[in-house]
Design an enzyme around this catalytic site. Structure first.
Site, mmCIF file in Angstrom:
data_model
loop_
_atom_site.group_PDB
_atom_site.id
_atom_site.type_symbol
_atom_site.label_atom_id
_atom_site.label_comp_id
_atom_site.label_asym_id
_atom_site.label_seq_id
_atom_site.Cartn_x
_atom_site.Cartn_y
_atom_site.Cartn_z
ATOM 1 N N SER A 140 60.265 -46.404 30.097
ATOM 2 C CA SER A 140 59.175 -47.298 29.660
ATOM 3 C C SER A 140 57.905 -46.457 29.600
ATOM 4 O O SER A 140 57.023 -46.545 30.427
ATOM 5 C CB SER A 140 59.015 -48.475 30.619
ATOM 6 O OG SER A 140 58.554 -48.066 31.876
ATOM 7 N N HIS A 153 64.619 -51.108 32.824
ATOM 8 C CA HIS A 153 65.463 -50.312 33.722
ATOM 9 C C HIS A 153 66.769 -51.016 34.098
ATOM 10 O O HIS A 153 67.526 -50.508 34.923
ATOM 11 C CB HIS A 153 64.699 -49.967 35.009
ATOM 12 C CG HIS A 153 63.558 -49.017 34.771
ATOM 13 N ND1 HIS A 153 62.647 -48.693 35.751
ATOM 14 C CD2 HIS A 153 63.204 -48.314 33.675
ATOM 15 C CE1 HIS A 153 61.763 -47.843 35.259
ATOM 16 N NE2 HIS A 153 62.079 -47.597 34.000
ATOM 17 N N GLN A 204 59.582 -55.059 35.759
ATOM 18 C CA GLN A 204 60.424 -53.862 35.890
ATOM 19 C C GLN A 204 60.744 -53.452 37.340
ATOM 20 O O GLN A 204 61.865 -53.074 37.647
ATOM 21 C CB GLN A 204 59.715 -52.713 35.183
ATOM 22 C CG GLN A 204 60.443 -51.392 35.169
ATOM 23 C CD GLN A 204 59.666 -50.355 34.372
ATOM 24 O OE1 GLN A 204 59.672 -50.353 33.154
ATOM 25 N NE2 GLN A 204 58.973 -49.467 35.066
ATOM 26 N N GLU A 205 59.724 -53.521 38.211
ATOM 27 C CA GLU A 205 59.939 -52.961 39.558
ATOM 28 C C GLU A 205 59.373 -53.867 40.647
ATOM 29 O O GLU A 205 58.211 -54.271 40.598
ATOM 30 C CB GLU A 205 59.261 -51.579 39.665
ATOM 31 C CG GLU A 205 59.802 -50.615 38.633
ATOM 32 C CD GLU A 205 59.044 -49.287 38.598
ATOM 33 O OE1 GLU A 205 58.348 -48.951 39.572
ATOM 34 O OE2 GLU A 205 59.144 -48.605 37.564
ATOM 35 N N GLU A 260 66.766 -46.998 38.786
ATOM 36 C CA GLU A 260 66.094 -46.373 39.930
ATOM 37 C C GLU A 260 66.759 -46.743 41.253
ATOM 38 O O GLU A 260 66.178 -46.578 42.323
ATOM 39 C CB GLU A 260 64.611 -46.751 39.925
ATOM 40 C CG GLU A 260 63.918 -46.216 38.673
ATOM 41 C CD GLU A 260 62.401 -46.373 38.686
ATOM 42 O OE1 GLU A 260 61.862 -47.064 39.571
ATOM 43 O OE2 GLU A 260 61.761 -45.783 37.803
ATOM 44 N N ASP A 301 55.539 -53.396 39.796
ATOM 45 C CA ASP A 301 55.212 -52.776 38.511
ATOM 46 C C ASP A 301 55.892 -53.593 37.414
ATOM 47 O O ASP A 301 57.043 -53.322 37.056
ATOM 48 C CB ASP A 301 55.685 -51.318 38.458
ATOM 49 C CG ASP A 301 55.389 -50.684 37.092
ATOM 50 O OD1 ASP A 301 54.690 -51.328 36.279
ATOM 51 O OD2 ASP A 301 55.856 -49.556 36.847
ATOM 52 N N GLU A 327 50.946 -52.575 39.651
ATOM 53 C CA GLU A 327 50.833 -51.524 38.621
ATOM 54 C C GLU A 327 51.128 -52.133 37.251
ATOM 55 O O GLU A 327 52.048 -52.961 37.133
ATOM 56 C CB GLU A 327 51.855 -50.432 38.965
ATOM 57 C CG GLU A 327 51.966 -49.313 37.943
ATOM 58 C CD GLU A 327 53.132 -48.390 38.299
ATOM 59 O OE1 GLU A 327 53.481 -48.277 39.497
ATOM 60 O OE2 GLU A 327 53.716 -47.804 37.377
ATOM 61 N N ASP A 385 49.189 -47.047 34.828
ATOM 62 C CA ASP A 385 50.231 -46.059 34.511
ATOM 63 C C ASP A 385 50.238 -45.822 32.998
ATOM 64 O O ASP A 385 49.658 -44.853 32.507
ATOM 65 C CB ASP A 385 51.581 -46.585 35.022
ATOM 66 C CG ASP A 385 52.777 -45.770 34.540
ATOM 67 O OD1 ASP A 385 52.580 -44.665 34.023
ATOM 68 O OD2 ASP A 385 53.928 -46.253 34.663
ATOM 69 N N LYS A 392 52.086 -38.950 37.107
ATOM 70 C CA LYS A 392 53.399 -38.443 36.695
ATOM 71 C C LYS A 392 53.165 -37.127 35.972
ATOM 72 O O LYS A 392 52.550 -37.100 34.894
ATOM 73 C CB LYS A 392 54.062 -39.436 35.726
ATOM 74 C CG LYS A 392 54.469 -40.769 36.350
ATOM 75 C CD LYS A 392 54.806 -41.762 35.253
ATOM 76 C CE LYS A 392 55.566 -42.976 35.771
ATOM 77 N NZ LYS A 392 55.611 -44.064 34.750
ATOM 78 N N HIS A 422 57.873 -40.650 40.536
ATOM 79 C CA HIS A 422 59.046 -40.137 39.823
ATOM 80 C C HIS A 422 59.101 -40.742 38.423
ATOM 81 O O HIS A 422 58.218 -41.515 38.045
ATOM 82 C CB HIS A 422 60.317 -40.516 40.604
ATOM 83 C CG HIS A 422 60.541 -42.013 40.653
ATOM 84 N ND1 HIS A 422 61.746 -42.589 40.951
ATOM 85 C CD2 HIS A 422 59.694 -43.061 40.426
ATOM 86 C CE1 HIS A 422 61.642 -43.899 40.905
ATOM 87 N NE2 HIS A 422 60.420 -44.211 40.604
ATOM 88 N N ARG A 423 60.129 -40.438 37.647
ATOM 89 C CA ARG A 423 60.426 -41.150 36.406
ATOM 90 C C ARG A 423 61.770 -41.840 36.582
ATOM 91 O O ARG A 423 62.548 -41.503 37.464
ATOM 92 C CB ARG A 423 60.514 -40.194 35.199
ATOM 93 C CG ARG A 423 59.282 -39.399 34.874
ATOM 94 C CD ARG A 423 58.016 -40.217 34.692
ATOM 95 N NE ARG A 423 58.055 -41.271 33.699
ATOM 96 C CZ ARG A 423 57.317 -41.305 32.581
ATOM 97 N NH1 ARG A 423 56.516 -40.304 32.300
ATOM 98 N NH2 ARG A 423 57.365 -42.338 31.768
ATOM 99 N N SER A 424 62.064 -42.778 35.680
ATOM 100 C CA SER A 424 63.348 -43.484 35.814
ATOM 101 C C SER A 424 64.527 -42.551 35.538
ATOM 102 O O SER A 424 65.606 -42.710 36.104
ATOM 103 C CB SER A 424 63.382 -44.710 34.907
ATOM 104 O OG SER A 424 63.028 -44.366 33.585
ATOM 105 N N LYS A 462 55.781 -43.321 44.823
ATOM 106 C CA LYS A 462 56.893 -44.227 44.492
ATOM 107 C C LYS A 462 58.007 -43.367 43.920
ATOM 108 O O LYS A 462 57.804 -42.603 42.975
ATOM 109 C CB LYS A 462 56.463 -45.374 43.570
ATOM 110 C CG LYS A 462 56.258 -45.078 42.132
ATOM 111 C CD LYS A 462 56.263 -46.387 41.314
ATOM 112 C CE LYS A 462 56.334 -46.099 39.843
ATOM 113 N NZ LYS A 462 56.390 -47.296 39.011
HETATM 114 P P1 PGA Z 1 59.605 -44.813 33.472
HETATM 115 O O1 PGA Z 1 59.206 -45.988 34.461
HETATM 116 O O2 PGA Z 1 59.822 -43.588 34.254
HETATM 117 O O3 PGA Z 1 60.835 -45.364 32.813
HETATM 118 O O4 PGA Z 1 58.445 -44.679 32.511
HETATM 119 C C1 PGA Z 1 58.417 -45.804 35.585
HETATM 120 C C2 PGA Z 1 57.181 -46.626 35.536
HETATM 121 O O5 PGA Z 1 56.923 -47.393 34.584
HETATM 122 O O6 PGA Z 1 56.376 -46.526 36.464
HETATM 123 ZN ZN ZN Z 2 54.838 -47.982 35.703
#
Ligand code: PGA
Ligand code: ZN
Length: 432
Positions: free
Chosen positions: A42, A161, A169-170, A211, A248, A292, A319, A344, A372-374, A395
């Site tokens: 994402s 994800h 998403q999170e 994740e 997030d 986030e 982000d 990131k 991190h990244r997914s 995270k």
């Molecule tokens: P991504 O997701 O690594 O798939 O971009 C992580 C996030 O959105 O924080």
């Molecule tokens: Zn994010």
């Protein structure tokens, strides 16, 4: 100081089974350092470009042989003979050789692989732990205590994800009340296993998303928060005091024509104002400490509105809208958007530029959460990175899957190694 003898890249696989770049730097004295580049799903639209081959005959077009060749044929000959301690000069030279604003010629994946491996080689060559070397690079005081970050652990996955019906998403555990990082990890792992049992009891699936968090089908997004709160309590912890929640939603993913469309669940549409209202209700009802990307990256007015309404009450992390880019972030600060930034490395593409963005956050009173990244690898560079910059939050996924756990395990080792010289980052958060 030793000089760079060779730099070599190759194509490897990430945690989703997609190709990514691994770079090995060898110094003239034989010191060898390797780094692997992560990959997002994402992504923010203004991230530095991740160069993919686009050849449908290999990995569905996702191969990275062009990026690999850019390291081996373009960057390596230019960097041979340079000191790995010249991180700033090496990163600048790579940017010059690329010559574009968004690293689209050589690829941020090529450049970051080199940048991180050079950084690690310099640390090894100076016999300095990587976190201490990064602190030195960042200009940190050498006698101040190190801060071991409070982890945000993504135990329930939705959005891009997972293939379930959860829009956000999170959903993360944020054990700010633990006395140490090791205890925070234990709080998290126990709650994660409790959550699994609760989901099983309800007949819900406990397979995991990208994740490592569970990805059940739930009636509403609210239910995801509710089942996590129940898991915290059942595991014997106090919500908020011991373990808070970080969210997030990654709202850019479901922002369409000026509205937020809950397309994975009930197909309802919410205006930006209604989203702000929803988050206001949620933070009154649930122990949410950090939010986030509650608004989409294109919804500048929505971001300003959510910051005005909730910015004094909780951490608002940008982000997709900031993409770790100092210029873009500076604009956001000027506009009064968010009070924290997600960091990131691969969104911007070099260690030096990432440090520049972190310094801007620190000067501007913004918190910074390293992420991190997914799509991840076994490389735990970000664990050292967050200790080096001392911003106190990371995270890096759920409490299973080794590409996530590698970072947590590295932080355990750093905390043990530092002993009295380390403080846990949750403390400042818990007192708020
Ligand atoms: P991504 O997701 O690594 O798939 O971009 C992580 C996030 O959105 O924080
Ligand atoms: Zn994010």
């Amino acid at each position: 100081m030793n000089k760079i003898e060779t730099i070599h890249a190759q194509e490897i696989l990430d945690s989703r089974g997609n190709p990514t770049v691994m770079v090995t730097v060898v110094l003239a004295n034989g010191v060898t350092a390797t780094s692997c580049v992560p990959s997002g799903a994402s992504t923010g639209s203004r991230e530095a470009v991740e160069l993919r081959d686009g050849d449908p005959k290999r990995y569905g077009g996702k191969g990275v042989l062009k990026a690999v060749a850019n390291v081996n044929d373009v960057l390596a000959p230019k960097l041979k003979g340079k000191s790995p301690c010249e991180q700033g000069a090496i990163d600048r030279l790579m940017c010059e050789l690329d010559g574009t604003e968004n690293k689209s010629k050589l690829g941020a994946n090529a450049m970051l692989g080199v940048s991180m491996a050079v950084c690690r080689a310099a640390a090894q060559d100076t016999k300095t732990p990587l976190y201490a070397y990064i602190r030195h690079l960042h200009g940190g005081k050498s006698d101040a205590p190190y801060i071991i970050p409070a982890p945000m652990m993504n135990v329930l996955n939705g959005g891009a994800h997972a293939t379930n019906n959860v829009d956000f998403q999170e959903f993360m555990l944020f054990p700010v009340g633990a006395p140490t990082f090791a205890e925070a990890l234990r709080y998290g792992a126990e709650t994660f296993h409790t959550l699994k049992k609760l989901l099983q009891k309800r007949g819900l699936v406990t397979s995991v998303g990208d994740e490592g968090g569970f990805a059940p089908n739930l009636a509403t997004n609210d239910e995801a928060v509710e089942v996590i709160v129940e898991a915290i309590q059942t595991a014997g912890y106090q919500p908020r005091k011991d373990i808070g929640i970080a969210l997030d939603p990654a709202a850019s993913e479901f922002f369409e024509d000026g509205a937020y469309v809950f397309k994975k669940s009930d197909k309802s549409r919410k205006s930006p104002d209604e989203m702000v209202e929803l988050f206001g209700k949620w933070i009154a009802k649930y122990p949410i400490l950090s939010l986030e990307d509650g608004m989409g990256e294109e919804d500048k007015a929505g971001w300003i509105a959510v910051t005005k309404a909730l910015g004094k009450k909780l951490q608002l992390v940008g982000d997709d809208n900031f993409v770790t880019n100092p210029k873009i972030f500076a604009e956001g600060i000027k506009n009064g958007i968010a009070n924290a930034i997600l960091i990131k490395l691969n969104q911007i593409g070099t260690v030096s530029e990432t440090l520049e963005t972190v310094a801007l956050a620190q000067r501007s009173g913004y918190n910074a959460v390293v992420s991190h990244r997914s799509g991840e690898t076994e490389d735990a560079f970000i664990a050292d990175f967050v200790v080096g910059i001392g911003t106190g939050q990371i995270k890096t996924g759920s409490l299973c899957r080794s590409e996530r756990i590698a970072k947590y395990n590295r932080l355990l080792a750093i905390e043990r190694e530092l002993g009295e010289k380390a403080v846990f980052g949750g403390k400042s958060f818990a007192n708020k």
